[in-house]
Scaffold this active site. Sequence first.
Site, PDB file in Angstrom:
ATOM      1  CG  HIS A 125      -2.071  -1.129   0.976  1.00  0.00           C
ATOM      2  ND1 HIS A 125      -1.870  -2.537   1.764  1.00  0.00           N
ATOM      3  CD2 HIS A 125      -3.034  -1.548   0.350  1.00  0.00           C
ATOM      4  CE1 HIS A 125      -3.148  -2.836   1.473  1.00  0.00           C
ATOM      5  NE2 HIS A 125      -3.829  -1.759   1.080  1.00  0.00           N
ATOM      6  N   GLY A 126       1.372   1.258  -0.107  1.00  0.00           N
ATOM      7  CA  GLY A 126       2.760   2.316   0.115  1.00  0.00           C
ATOM      8  C   GLY A 126       4.128   2.399   1.327  1.00  0.00           C
TER       9      GLY A 126
END
Length: 202
Positions: A125-126
């Site tokens: 997701h990051g």
Amino acid sequence: VKKIYIADTLALHVNSVFNNWNYGANTWVDVVMAVWMFAFQIYCDFSGYTDIARGISKLMGFDLMINFNLPYFATSPTDFWRRWHISLSSWLRDYLYIPLGGSRGGNLLTYRNLFITMAIGGLWHGASWHFLLWGIYQGAVLATHRLWKTFWSKYALYERITETKSYKTIAIITTFMITCYGWLIFRVDSLQQLIEMNKTVF
């Protein structure tokens, strides 16, 4: 409707709380309500654009898989990940969890594989500490649920209890609350904000 009307409207209220965390303006009720709203914001956002993609594909003659199957009616963390973002969770299972050994090497290796898989899922997701923490939290929740189920499933009464409506209702509410704490970790902008919001809530 899900993406634009529900998700984007909820985002206004969620952002008003998460963007003002360091001014001491929010009570524990504000934080809890914002997290609950974020739970539905992220669901309507993700599942909304998935529905849009499925609808457009259908117009062109392609059938895409259902990606969200009533995840907030899940009765356990394992059940939640069978219902939430199915394309991602299936990919994590097939290309990370199973190649790592899955559940074939005994309990300790199974727990290790769950932690690694979900930690990488968090980083997907990051590249941020709160996404990594969210992944580790999900791995811990899945491992705890697996341990809990392994212990209680030895008793004959367990199966009878888990089939009752009362148990399922409690299980759905509990799973939702566990999931929502994960959304708090997921939504914060920094570790400091996570610490401050935990202080506010607890």
